[in-house]
Every structure is written in structure tokens, then in C-alpha cells.
Design a protein around this motif. Structure first.
Motif, PDB file in Angstrom:
ATOM      1  N   GLY A  83      -4.949   3.456  -3.992  1.00 14.49           N
ATOM      2  CA  GLY A  83      -3.937   4.459  -3.633  1.00 14.49           C
ATOM      3  C   GLY A  83      -3.336   4.167  -2.263  1.00 14.49           C
ATOM      4  O   GLY A  83      -2.129   4.316  -2.044  1.00 14.49           O
ATOM      5  N   LEU A  84      -4.185   3.723  -1.337  1.00 14.25           N
ATOM      6  CA  LEU A  84      -3.703   3.396   0.015  1.00 14.25           C
ATOM      7  C   LEU A  84      -2.938   2.084   0.006  1.00 14.25           C
ATOM      8  O   LEU A  84      -1.932   1.928   0.713  1.00 14.25           O
ATOM      9  CB  LEU A  84      -4.886   3.339   0.989  1.00 14.25           C
ATOM     10  N   GLU A  85      -3.379   1.129  -0.836  1.00 14.90           N
ATOM     11  CA  GLU A  85      -2.647  -0.139  -0.961  1.00 14.90           C
ATOM     12  C   GLU A  85      -1.198   0.104  -1.390  1.00 14.90           C
ATOM     13  O   GLU A  85      -0.272  -0.534  -0.885  1.00 14.90           O
ATOM     14  CB  GLU A  85      -3.320  -1.048  -2.017  1.00 14.90           C
ATOM     15  N   VAL A  86      -1.017   1.020  -2.342  1.00 17.83           N
ATOM     16  CA  VAL A  86       0.342   1.301  -2.833  1.00 17.83           C
ATOM     17  C   VAL A  86       1.268   1.628  -1.657  1.00 17.83           C
ATOM     18  O   VAL A  86       2.396   1.131  -1.568  1.00 17.83           O
ATOM     19  CB  VAL A  86       0.330   2.479  -3.844  1.00 17.83           C
ATOM     20  N   LEU A  87       0.765   2.462  -0.745  1.00 19.38           N
ATOM     21  CA  LEU A  87       1.620   2.914   0.361  1.00 19.38           C
ATOM     22  C   LEU A  87       1.722   1.876   1.480  1.00 19.38           C
ATOM     23  O   LEU A  87       2.755   1.758   2.135  1.00 19.38           O
ATOM     24  CB  LEU A  87       1.090   4.240   0.910  1.00 19.38           C
ATOM     25  N   LEU A  88       0.655   1.115   1.685  1.00 19.97           N
ATOM     26  CA  LEU A  88       0.651   0.175   2.819  1.00 19.97           C
ATOM     27  C   LEU A  88       1.269  -1.183   2.478  1.00 19.97           C
ATOM     28  O   LEU A  88       1.758  -1.881   3.367  1.00 19.97           O
ATOM     29  CB  LEU A  88      -0.787  -0.025   3.326  1.00 19.97           C
ATOM     30  N   TYR A  89       1.249  -1.572   1.207  1.00 17.94           N
ATOM     31  CA  TYR A  89       1.781  -2.896   0.835  1.00 17.94           C
ATOM     32  C   TYR A  89       3.293  -2.900   0.632  1.00 17.94           C
ATOM     33  O   TYR A  89       3.906  -3.961   0.578  1.00 17.94           O
ATOM     34  CB  TYR A  89       1.129  -3.403  -0.455  1.00 17.94           C
ATOM     35  N   VAL A  90       3.885  -1.732   0.436  1.00 16.20           N
ATOM     36  CA  VAL A  90       5.350  -1.692   0.313  1.00 16.20           C
ATOM     37  C   VAL A  90       5.916  -1.664   1.730  1.00 16.20           C
ATOM     38  O   VAL A  90       5.594  -0.779   2.522  1.00 16.20           O
ATOM     39  CB  VAL A  90       5.805  -0.468  -0.508  1.00 16.20           C
ATOM     40  N   ASP A  91       6.730  -2.682   2.061  1.00 11.02           N
ATOM     41  CA  ASP A  91       7.172  -2.842   3.445  1.00 11.02           C
ATOM     42  C   ASP A  91       8.061  -1.692   3.908  1.00 11.02           C
ATOM     43  O   ASP A  91       7.978  -1.254   5.041  1.00 11.02           O
ATOM     44  CB  ASP A  91       7.946  -4.170   3.592  1.00 11.02           C
ATOM     45  N   ASP A  92       8.922  -1.214   3.009  1.00 17.12           N
ATOM     46  CA  ASP A  92       9.913  -0.214   3.394  1.00 17.12           C
ATOM     47  C   ASP A  92       9.433   1.172   2.988  1.00 17.12           C
ATOM     48  O   ASP A  92       9.328   1.475   1.790  1.00 17.12           O
ATOM     49  CB  ASP A  92      11.237  -0.557   2.674  1.00 17.12           C
ATOM     50  N   PRO A  93       9.123   2.044   3.974  1.00 14.95           N
ATOM     51  CA  PRO A  93       8.626   3.386   3.627  1.00 14.95           C
ATOM     52  C   PRO A  93       9.623   4.205   2.801  1.00 14.95           C
ATOM     53  O   PRO A  93       9.225   5.184   2.171  1.00 14.95           O
ATOM     54  CB  PRO A  93       8.393   4.059   4.979  1.00 14.95           C
ATOM     55  N   TRP A  94      10.894   3.803   2.768  1.00 14.66           N
ATOM     56  CA  TRP A  94      11.883   4.524   1.942  1.00 14.66           C
ATOM     57  C   TRP A  94      11.722   4.217   0.457  1.00 14.66           C
ATOM     58  O   TRP A  94      12.522   4.674  -0.367  1.00 14.66           O
ATOM     59  CB  TRP A  94      13.307   4.186   2.397  1.00 14.66           C
ATOM     60  N   LYS A  95      10.722   3.400   0.107  1.00  9.97           N
ATOM     61  CA  LYS A  95      10.476   3.128  -1.312  1.00  9.97           C
ATOM     62  C   LYS A  95       9.225   3.828  -1.833  1.00  9.97           C
ATOM     63  O   LYS A  95       8.880   3.667  -3.007  1.00  9.97           O
ATOM     64  CB  LYS A  95      10.325   1.617  -1.536  1.00  9.97           C
ATOM     65  N   VAL A  96       8.523   4.543  -0.959  1.00 14.21           N
ATOM     66  CA  VAL A  96       7.277   5.187  -1.398  1.00 14.21           C
ATOM     67  C   VAL A  96       7.174   6.639  -0.931  1.00 14.21           C
ATOM     68  O   VAL A  96       7.823   7.044   0.039  1.00 14.21           O
ATOM     69  CB  VAL A  96       6.016   4.420  -0.913  1.00 14.21           C
ATOM     70  N   ILE A  97       6.333   7.381  -1.642  1.00 16.92           N
ATOM     71  CA  ILE A  97       6.091   8.798  -1.352  1.00 16.92           C
ATOM     72  C   ILE A  97       4.583   9.022  -1.464  1.00 16.92           C
ATOM     73  O   ILE A  97       3.950   8.511  -2.380  1.00 16.92           O
ATOM     74  CB  ILE A  97       6.840   9.682  -2.377  1.00 16.92           C
TER      75      ILE A  97
END
Ligand SMILES: [Zn+2]
Length: 584
Positions: free
Chosen positions: A384-398
């Protein structure tokens, strides 16, 4: 003056206006953010000294299960949940109980204490819309809306099979305004229908029984219809094969289907001022990525498959997703994906329930506990944390926990601490099963999110993704005066002291709703008015009439009469239509 307030000297984090911790004042008049207040208005206004504090727009949860039939089944299935977590009534609040599935009252209060002001219910079965609205109407403190479950709808599958996109679009538009819901939810496309015969689907090109449509047909059809109609949000997708080792591949391949579909949201609303383009450009919003990112081929070689999805998201612009984090402890798994819950029942032997909603969809519910010493659960925590930390642009995740599937939303402060503090993650690695280290790459990830990143993934981007940044998730001029003030001094913040992050986000110093202080340091001090948003789309009168002739004819298969199907306005608290004139 009601709804008029001056918030002075706080450190403001407003990503939609690219404000990153600047010390500034926020003024709200009659519930809306304004440039300034006149001297006489200031004299009457409430003033809050926010010096040494973090100021953000009110939190926006774009995916949470908080209202409706399956949530209520979850409450009934967990009596033990009620003893663990309860609150007495006060002169202005109701009593309430429930840890992983709180009562509607407690749910509203708990969100508000954390600084959240807007929450969208993730799955509304059409036939259960009235009940869902009853529960949303009774949920205090929050502006709300719900997503209509359409991925296995008989009427829609027939139209898609016949290739009649005009009627399919007219049906979706009519269903949305009939049930007063906001966006399209697609759960295990084609698979939930097969579950009526005790089957599922396992490949994107596998046609289901009777209707003979594939997951690919449905994802393609719904994403095209979504943009034909100009919905505020992208199609909200819960991909196939959820919870099965190796499912990350079908998830990635599902994301490829809407790539050619161009986003064209077409809402007629007044937009608050923002620096960042507040309109979405994505054609798909993948939900709870963690549950759809399992690697390996069995539970023996189970591992994280998150990289396969985040690599795809990093390289494409048409996808946004929420995480579905797992913060350990009690959860209640509830989803429109009946067969997935059945598989979990076979695996765990826990009590479970299952519903088939006539010609529309289904659902399953199962109480669950995530344990630190369980190998699979530990991997899920890291994923769950990987999903948020591996996407470089925070505008692609919630950030979500897919509450209460990965864990209840009251665990958000804990999740924020893991995202902001490598030490918090390392300390948890030391407590949990070694698979978390061995079968994910999280322990090597040094990234620590900033308060700006957190503001992006908990309000700015959730609001932008679902087309609500005209008034939510921003402190731009004209936005709703929804503000969270946290007792966190960004100039003194040491992220290694992650307990202070948890404490700060658990109980906002102030939660302000349309310019009124509604909760303060964990205490509810006012019950504000609330709104319910829905999308009001009109298609051509001819298309609607032709489609309705079919629907009325087929309605003989329903157990309720056609006239009892729609949800009347009175079921909604302050019904707030978002108008769209579709060009079809
Ligand atoms: Zn969900």
C-alpha cells in the motif's frame, strides 16, 4: 456574521495554488474563501491565530465505504466492533459506535475530527440508492456523493453487446440522475455477473455467460460513455481478479484499454481560482491499487507486484489511482466483488455474507484482521505504501485505506506517518513478518513525503480527480471555506518523531466547514449544514424515450415497480446537482 472567519499566520499548504507552507492569512466570508475582509467585517469575524500550525484545505476522501446496504451488513456482522469503539452523546452530538464500520453519526464525527469535510461513498447499487442516500443524509459534518455501480448491469451489457452506444449513454445518464449519484463505478467487469452462476472471469477477453461480453468490452464501453457524456470524474475501476496472486498483470492490462479515450469533463460550475489546471485529464481512476497488485503465482511465492503498475502509471498520463493501504488491525472487507469475497472466505473460513442485487450487481462482506506476524498481511502493508511512494508525481495518486477494507479511515494519520517518515517504516519492519522486507522493495525506499505531498494526496488531488476542485480541495478565491488546521509546526517538524505526526493529524486543532468551526482538538463543537452532490445529465429526448421503452419493458424482471425505482429529492440533504448538457 455566520461563516465569516480570519485564519491568521498559519503555514498554508494549498497544492492547487502551489502554496507550499507560506505563512499567510486565509479569509472566509459567508462560507466562501475571499481575498480579504473589510475592517468592519473583521470586527465581527471570528479570528483564529494559526501561527506555528499547518493549514490545509478540508480533507477530501474520494473512496470510502460509509453508507448503504453492504455497510449496514458490515455493522450487523461485527457486534464486537461496537464494544471496542463508542462515544457517548453530548449536548449536540448523537452517541455512536463501531470501530471498523462505525455508525453514520460516529463516521461523520471521526472524519471531521481529522480535518476531513468531504467524503464520497465508493459503491452505490442502483436498487439500494434510496437506502444509501438515507444513510448519507444522516451522516453529519460531511458533504457527500456516491458512485453508481454499473459494471455488470444487465441493461448496459445488452446495449454494449448490441453495440448501441447511444442508448447505452442515454441509460447511464438517466440512471445517474434517477438515483442522484455522481460518477460511474465499475467493479470486476463481467465477473460479478458470472458469479450468479458460481463462476468468475479471469481474462480480459473472456466473455461472460449469457450476455457474452468481456471485461474489455465493458471497460472500453463505460470509459467511452463517460467521456461522451462529459462526467466530472473518470470511470472508477475496481479491476478483475482482485486479491489473487499475479493479479497485477490484468490490472496493468486493464489500464491500457482506456488509453485512447480522451477525457472531456463538461460540468457547468463556477471554478474557484487555482494555479494548477483543476480539470482532470485522466480517463480512468483505478481504485485500491494494492489489492489489485498482487505478484507471484500462488500464496507460496506471493510477492508485491506494485512496480509493474507504478511503472505503467509513471509513463502514462491517462491514469490516476488510490492506494488501499493496509495499516494492520481490524478491518471489514466489503465490496461489490462477490466472488472475491467468496475466495477470501474459502481461504480464511471467516463468516461472510453475499448479495445478488437483481439485474444490477452484487456484493460480499467479511470481517478481517490484518496481523503483523502474518506473511501476506505484512507484504500488503508494504505494498500500500509502495503504491504511493513509487509514483513520482503525487498528482497521480490518492491516499486511502479503501475504508474499511484495508483498515478504517481513522488510521489515516498512521498511514501519513509511514509516508513521511522512513524511521516509522523501519520500526514497523522490525515488528512485522520478514516477508515485508523480502518480498517487496519498500525497505530500500528512502523517499519521505512532505506536508505538501500529503496535502496533494489527501485533498487537492482527490478533489481534482473527481471533478470537485471547483469548490473543494483548494483555498483559492471562491472555494468553499473548508479548512483543516493541524497542530504541526512545519518549521520545527522532525519526521523521525513520527508520533507527533500521528497526534497532529488525529485531532485537528480546528476543522472549519464553510467558515464555521465544527470541531476543535477532537471535540465536535457545531453540526453544520451538509450537501449531497450528484450529476444531472440530459441527453436527447428521443434517445431517452427509446431507451426508457426498453427499460420499462425489461422492468418486469424486477421485484419492485418502476415508479418506486427513482430516489426522490427528499432522501438527500441539500441536493446539489452538478449540471451537464451532454452532446449526445
Ligand atoms: Zn472500495
Amino acid at each position: 456574521m455566520a461563516g465569516t472567519i480570519a485564519i491568521k499566520n498559519g503555514h498554508v499548504f494549498d497544492p492547487l495554488n502551489e502554496i507550499n507552507g507560506d505563512k499567510m492569512d486565509i479569509f472566509i466570508r459567508n462560507g466562501k474563501v475571499v481575498t480579504e475582509l473589510s475592517a468592519s467585517e473583521l470586527k465581527d469575524a471570528k479570528e483564529i491565530d494559526a501561527s506555528g500550525k499547518t493549514v490545509m484545505p478540508g480533507g477530501v476522501d474520494s473512496h470510502s465505504h460509509v453508507a448503504g446496504a453492504k455497510v449496514n451488513v458490515g455493522r450487523m456482522m461485527r457486534p464486537e466492533d461496537h464494544y471496542k469503539f463508542y462515544q457517548k452523546k453530548t449536548p449536540i452530538t448523537h452517541s455512536g459506535c463501531g470501530y471498523s464500520v462505525p455508525s453514520v453519526y460516529l463516521g461523520g464525527y471521526e472524519y471531521s475530527k481529522m480535518g476531513y469535510t468531504t467524503v464520497f461513498e465508493a459503491a452505490v447499487p442502483p436498487m439500494e440508492a434510496r437506502h444509501t442516500h438515507e444513510e448519507m443524509r444522516s451522516t453529519p459534518m460531511l458533504d457527500m456523493g456516491g458512485y453508481l455501480v454499473l459494471g455488470n448491469n444487465w441493461f448496459l451489457m445488452r446495449y454494449l453487446k448490441e453495440g448501441d452506444m447511444e442508448k447505452a449513454a442515454a441509460y447511464v445518464a438517466w440512471m445517474m440522475k434517477t438515483h442522484k449519484t455522481y460518477g460511474i463505478k465499475c467493479v470486476n467487469p463481467a465477473g460479478v455477473e458470472n458469479w450468479g452462476w458460481g463462476e468468475n472471469v479471469s481474462a480480459l477477453d473472456q466473455a461472460n455467460i449469457h450476455f457474452e461480453v468481456t471485461p474489455e468490452d465493458i471497460i472500453k464501453g463505460l470509459t467511452e460513455i463517460n467521456e461522451m457524456l462529459g462526467f466530472p470524474m473518470p470511470v472508477h475501476l475496481h479491476a478483475n481478479n482482485l486479491g489473487h496472486p499475479g493479479c497485477w498483470e490484468i490490472t496493468r492490462d486493464s489500464l491500457k484499454i482506456p488509453k485512447p479515450v480522451k477525457a472531456r469533463p463538461n460540468t457547468s460550475v463556477e471554478w474557484a481560482e487555482t494555479k494548477v489546471n483543476p480539470k482532470r485529464h485522466e480517463s480512468v481512476y483505478l481504485t485500491h491499487c494494492q489489492f489489485n497488485a498482487f505478484g507471484g503465482t500462488s500464496w507460496r511465492d506471493f510477492e508485491s507486484g506494485v512496480k509493474g503498475i507504478t511503472d505503467y502509471v509513471n509513463n502514462h498520463e491517462h491514469v490516476v489511482m488510490d492506494s488501499g493501504c493496509v495499516p494492520f488491525g481490524d478491518a471489514t472487507v466489503m465490496t461489490g466483488d462477490g466472488p472475491a469475497i467468496h475466495d477470501l472466505y474459502v481461504l480464511t473460513g471467516h463468516k461472510w455474507s453475499n448479495t445478488d442485487v437483481e439485474c444490477e450487481c452484487g456484493s460480499g462482506v467479511l470481517p478481517f484482521t490484518y496481523l503483523k506476524n502474518n506473511p501476506v498481511h505484512s507484504v500488503q502493508w508494504a505494498m500500500g505504501l509502495e503504491v504511493l511512494l513509487y509514483v513520482d508525481d503525487p498528482w497521480k495518486v490518492i491516499m486511502t485505506t479503501d475504508s474499511p477494507n484495508g483498515g478504517p479511515f481513522i488510521k489515516y494519520p498512521q498511514v501519513i506517518a509511514w509516508l513521511m517518515s522512513n524511521k516509522a517504516r523501519q520500526d514497523t519492519f522490525n515488528e512485522c513478518h520478514k516477508w515485508a522486507q523480502d518480498r517487496t522493495d519498500l525497505s530500500a525506499e528512502a523517499r519521505e513525503m512532505s506536508l505538501y505531498d500529503i496535502a496533494t494526496i489527501t485533498r487537492a488531488n482527490s478533489a481534482r480527480t473527481i471533478g470537485m476542485s471547483h469548490s473543494k480541495g483548494t483555498l483559492g478565491i471562491g472555494a468553499d471555506g473548508d479548512v483543516a488546521i493541524y497542530d504541526i509546526d512545519p518549521t520545527k517538524l522532525e519526521v523521525s518523531d513520527y508520533e507527533s505526526i500521528i497526534r497532529g493529524f488525529e485531532n485537528a486543532a480546528y476543522t472549519i466547514k464553510e467558515g464555521q468551526v465544527v470541531s476543535q482538538k477532537g471535540e465536535i463543537v457545531a453540526i453544520p449544514e451538509k450537501k449531497t452532490y450528484y450529476t444531472d445529465i440530459s441527453t436527447s429526448a428521443d434517445d431517452e424515450k427509446n431507451m426508457l421503452d426498453d427499460v420499462k419493458n425489461w422492468f418486469k424482471y424486477y421485484t419492485i415497480g418502476f415508479n418506486n425505482y427513482p430516489t426522490p429529492d427528499k432522501y438527500l440533504a441539500n441536493p446539489t446537482p452538478i449540471k451537464i448538457d451532454a452532446e449526445v
